[in-house]
Design an enzyme around this catalytic site. Structure first.
Site, PDB file in Angstrom:
ATOM      1  N   GLU A 359      25.586  26.314-133.375  1.00 12.85           N
ATOM      2  CA  GLU A 359      25.160  25.723-132.113  1.00 12.85           C
ATOM      3  C   GLU A 359      23.724  26.112-131.797  1.00 12.85           C
ATOM      4  OE1 GLU A 359      28.223  27.062-129.472  1.00 12.85           O
ATOM      5  OE2 GLU A 359      27.493  29.115-129.407  1.00 12.85           O
ATOM      6  N   CYS A 360      22.968  25.169-131.305  1.00 12.70           N
ATOM      7  CA  CYS A 360      21.590  25.340-130.872  1.00 12.70           C
ATOM      8  C   CYS A 360      20.750  25.982-131.975  1.00 12.70           C
ATOM      9  CB  CYS A 360      21.517  26.106-129.565  1.00 12.70           C
ATOM     10  SG  CYS A 360      19.986  25.763-128.649  1.00 12.70           S
TER      11      CYS A 360
END
Length: 490
Positions: A359-360
């Site tokens: 994520e991210c």
């Protein structure tokens, strides 16, 4: 009931069996919440008290400082990302072996997901747990006017008790005396005021404060403790927390009723016997994780193995899954880009069917390259065929709700975005090893709901930081994918 270590008197437990606590809030961001919270935690810890720190909202950076100051993992309290029942259960479980809780709020006390309610705000958390609020007021350019601020916040919402105030950036003893006189009839305990000093400042950059470990070493919070001892009435704070414990018991009854009514019900976490091993990236490049996510993975049967992509030349041995959280890969892009053997390991791991959740910052690392602000590019792992480009201004911020369909299951998961990069190059029909990369949603979709990110084999990656507690079953799904990967990786 238990003994108060500061007095020897019996104390009552708070909401859902949790210890008494205090919520540090402010009229707005930048008022000094973090400074006061760290000062209080560090000073109480120095007295020998066990302080459980919490942070309201989806923040990752402040909890790193709270953890370092308290010597205990800070936990996020967010009733929008999860549920009220989840929050009260977490508060009870996390404080079971602590003397008290200290909560750092977010933004202004009543700021949340909308302007018409307290939903998602610090006030909501204070009301849920029945813990009093310590209001931090920036007094750098005010005197008697602070009384109007205190009165407004104290009377604004009946379910939230603003019981104490601390002034930040005080100009001296004369200034503090004026502030105390102004609030003498406002029904709050004035605990003192911290002076304006660079000694207590933590450096900032594009995503907020520097994380703990980058500012100050193991004794980096001594200055905060000294400031609290010198300028704040800690005995009065502890008396306040103890005296408000009965109010927390009333809130606990309402919280337990609400928790029982939630579907599915919130249950205490029990660590299961490990069925797989998941390597979690932990270093200066990948450092944004909800502690709850790791606990939920353990409860689903994962053994968590921490490793550093910045320091390690290879993947950890005998792992079935990778969890690449957010952080600052752009600040370490050259180091990551030079680790070609590690990148090869990650690509092979994904190609052979290993479970990867990113994520991210982790999502950025899985791409072909990161384009930095100077226009240069650093090669990344290349599991996915895109390029992400850094931007000088914030690209996306806010809560998100996403419908994620994996392995025949559709789960609605909540999370948040806060990023300075954008996916700028993505093939119209993206394939890796001849297999199409499934688009869970357009990469720049700003809709409040819908799919998000990309999936390929057992890889799931996207910009949104998901909170696994928002979707019972999501952690179990990731663990099941890691268990299934064992055969293909053998």
């Amino acid at each position: 009931m238990s003994d108060d270590p500061t007095t020897g008197h019996a104390t009552s437990e708070g909401a859902g069996g949790s210890r008494p606590g205090i919520v540090v809030a402010a009229p707005q961001s930048g008022s000094g919440k973090t400074t006061v919270t760290l000062a209080v935690i560090a000073a109480l810890r120095a007295r020998g008290l066990v302080v459980q720190p919490f942070k309201v909202g989806p923040d990752f950076i402040d909890p790193s400082h709270l953890t370092a100051a308290a010597g205990r993992r800070a936990r996020n309290l967010d009733a929008w990302l999860t549920t009220p029942g989840y929050v009260t259960r977490l508060a009870a479980d996390a404080t079971r072996d602590a003397d008290l809780a200290v909560v750092e709020g977010m933004m202004g006390l009543f700021d949340g997901v909308d302007g018409a309610s307290d939903r998602g705000s610090t006030a909501e958390i204070a009301a849920l747990l029945g813990w009093p609020v310590l209001l931090v007021v920036d007094a750098s350019a005010a005197a008697r006017s602070v009384a109007a601020v205190v009165r407004g916040f104290r009377t604004f919402a009946a379910g939230v008790e603003v019981a104490a105030v601390v002034f930040d950036r005080v100009g001296g003893t004369g200034h503090l005396r004026m502030l105390e006189d102004a609030c003498a009839g406002e029904g709050v305990v004035v605990l003192g005021g911290l002076p304006a000093t660079e000694t207590l400042d933590i450096p900032e950059r594009h995503l907020g404060l520097h994380v703990a470990g980058e500012a100050g070493g193991p004794h980096g919070y001594d200055a905060f403790a000294r400031a609290a001892v010198e300028h704040l009435d800690l005995d009065a704070l502890l008396r306040l927390v103890r005296e408000r414990a009965p109010r927390a018991r009333v809130a606990a009854g309402a919280a337990r009723a609400a928790e029982a009514a939630e579907t599915p019900p919130v249950r205490p976490l029990v660590t299961a016997r490990p069925r797989c091993r998941i390597a979690v990236a932990r270093d200066a490049a990948f450092c944004f994780y909800y502690e709850d996510n790791l606990e939920l993975l353990r409860a689903a049967g994962a053994e968590i193995v921490e490793w550093s992509p910045l320091a390690a030349s290879r993947l950890p041995a005998d792992v079935d899954g990778l969890y690449l959280g957010g952080g600052y890969p752009e600040l370490h892009a050259r180091t990551l880009g030079a680790a070609s053997v590690l990148a090869d390991d990650v690509r092979r791991f994904a190609a052979r069917g290993g479970m990867i959740y990113a994520e991210c910052g982790g999502f950025m690392y899985l791409q072909r390259a990161i384009r930095l602000l100077d226009g240069s590019e650093a090669e990344m792992a290349g599991v996915l065929p895109g390029i992400v480009a850094m931007r000088p201004r914030l690209v996306a911020i806010g809560y998100r709700e996403r419908a994620v369909t994996l392995d025949g299951r559709c789960l609605t998961v909540r999370g948040q975005e806060f990023r300075y990069s954008r996916l700028v190059e993505w093939p119209e029909r993206a394939t890796v090893d001849g297999e199409e990369v499934r688009l869970l949603a357009p990469p720049e979709a700003e809709a409040p709901s819908g799919a998000e990110g990309f999936a390929w084999r057992r890889v799931v990656a996207g910009y949104v930081h998901l909170h696994f507690g928002s979707a019972p079953g999501f952690a179990e799904l990731l663990v099941a994918r890691a268990v299934a990967a064992r055969g293909s990786l053998a």
